[in-house]
Design an enzyme around this catalytic site. Sequence first.
Site, PDB file in Angstrom:
ATOM      1  N   GLY A  30       0.706  47.193 -32.850  1.00 15.18           N
ATOM      2  CA  GLY A  30      -0.083  47.753 -30.958  1.00 15.18           C
ATOM      3  C   GLY A  30      -2.005  47.494 -31.293  1.00 15.18           C
ATOM      4  N   GLY A  34      -3.625  45.144 -32.580  1.00 17.54           N
ATOM      5  CA  GLY A  34      -3.901  44.084 -33.587  1.00 17.54           C
ATOM      6  C   GLY A  34      -3.989  43.203 -34.705  1.00 17.54           C
ATOM      7  N   ASP A  66      -7.850  40.711 -27.705  1.00 19.22           N
ATOM      8  CA  ASP A  66      -7.273  41.022 -29.263  1.00 19.22           C
ATOM      9  C   ASP A  66      -7.637  39.558 -30.067  1.00 19.22           C
ATOM     10  OD1 ASP A  66      -5.243  42.725 -28.230  1.00 19.22           O
ATOM     11  OD2 ASP A  66      -3.761  42.545 -29.664  1.00 19.22           O
TER      12      ASP A  66
HETATM   13  O1  PMV Z   1       0.105  43.884 -28.325  1.00 16.27           O
HETATM   14  P1  PMV Z   1      -0.058  45.264 -28.054  1.00 16.27           P
HETATM   15  O2  PMV Z   1       0.863  46.358 -28.519  1.00 16.27           O
HETATM   16  O3  PMV Z   1      -1.187  45.687 -28.631  1.00 16.27           O
HETATM   17  O4  PMV Z   1      -0.299  45.672 -25.933  1.00 16.27           O
HETATM   18  C1  PMV Z   1      -0.648  44.353 -25.594  1.00 16.27           C
HETATM   19  C2  PMV Z   1      -1.378  45.308 -24.375  1.00 16.27           C
HETATM   20  C3  PMV Z   1      -0.050  44.870 -22.884  1.00 16.27           C
HETATM   21  O5  PMV Z   1      -1.450  45.062 -21.997  1.00 16.27           O
HETATM   22  C4  PMV Z   1       0.576  45.622 -22.758  1.00 16.27           C
HETATM   23  C5  PMV Z   1      -0.516  43.558 -23.300  1.00 16.27           C
HETATM   24  C6  PMV Z   1      -1.639  42.453 -23.437  1.00 16.27           C
HETATM   25  O6  PMV Z   1      -1.317  41.335 -23.579  1.00 16.27           O
HETATM   26  O7  PMV Z   1      -3.000  42.286 -22.710  1.00 16.27           O
END
Ligand code: PMV
Length: 328
Positions: free
Chosen positions: A111, A113, A158
Site C-alpha cells: 500500500g 505505491g 500514487d
Molecule cells: O493501493 P493502495 O493500497 O495504496 O490503496 C489505494 C487506496 C484506495 O483508496 C483504496 C484505492 C485508490 O485507488 O485510491
Amino acid sequence: MHVIASAPGKAILFGEHAVIYGKPAIAVAIDKKARVKIRQRMDSKTHVEVHGLGISEYLELENDVVQEKDNNKGILDYISKSLEKVNQLSELKKQNGLDIIVDLEIPIGSGLGSSAAITVATITALSFYNKLELKKDEIANYAHQVELNVQGAASPIDTTLSTYGGVIYLSRNSEEITHLPLNWNPSLIIGYTERESNTGKLVESVRIKKKSYPSIINPILDSIEQVTETAREAIICENAEILGELMNINHGLLDALGVNTPELSRMVYLARKSGAIGSKITGAGGGGSIIAYSPNKIKEVLRELQRVENAFIIKLSSLGVQMEVGRT
Ligand code: PMV
C-alpha cells in the site's frame, strides 16, 4: 550510456476508500524509492530484471506490443505497459534491445505505491533514453493511464506523488490536486505485514457493503470526508494533537468499512500504546501497512512495531521523479 530514473512511493494519510466515491484525500511522497535503469543491449532483446524479487524475464514485443505470458503479471505488467506507452510516443525507433533493471526500496503490495513508483520511473527513464522531452504533467498522466490499464481502477494519488513528490490534497471527485506546504516534518513510522494487500478486492468489498447498507456506509464515507477536510486545516496549522486524533478516528471508520485485519489492528494499537498520538491503516488494508504518527516517541514506537512485524521510519520526500545519466 545508461539512464536511471528514481521515483518515490507514497503513504495515504487520510481518505483512502472514500476517495473512490469522490471524497477528498491527503497523501505524502516518502523517502523510499523505485529506481529503474535502462541500458542498451548488443542484441535486439528486451530483458527485465527486478533485484530482490527474483524476476529475470525477456519481454517479447510484436509491433511495439508486449506479448502476454502467464508470468507477465504484477510488476512486469506495469513495466510492459510503460514500455508500450513510450514506444507509441517515440518516432525514433531504436534498433538495439534494452536491459531494464529495477531496484526497489518500497515493499511490494504494502500500500506504499510501489507500482506507481516503478511506472513513473520506467516511463521517465525510457522517454529520456528515446529523447522524448516529456513534461512532468505528461509523465504523471501517462503513468496514471498505465495504472488504469493494468488495475482497472486507480485514483491519481500514487502517480502524482511519484512524479512530483511532496504532500497533496486531492479535492472532491479528483477535480483538483493541491500541493500542501512542505515546511512540516512529521515523525511517521510504517509497519507492514507480509500479507500483501489486494486493492481491487478491497475496493470491491467496500462497494458491496455500500450497496447492501447504503444508509449505514454512506454516513461513514461522509465522516471520512469531514476527517480529511479537518486534517487539511490541521496540517496547514501544524496542529499535531488534532492530526493524531483524526488519524485514530479515520482508522475506526476504515475498520467499520471492513478493511482491517487482526495483524493491522495489533500494530495500530501497539503503536498507540508505545507512544504514537495517531495510527491507522494506510492504503487499501486487508494486509499491507499501517502508519503511526509519533512526534515524541518515534524510536520506542519503531522498536515495539519491529518486535511483531516489519517497520521503518519514513521522511517526506519533496522530490518527485529524478533522472541521472551515466556511462556503463
Ligand atoms: O493501493 P493502495 O493500497 O495504496 O490503496 C489505494 C487506496 C484506495 O483508496 C483504496 C484505492 C485508490 O485507488 O485510491
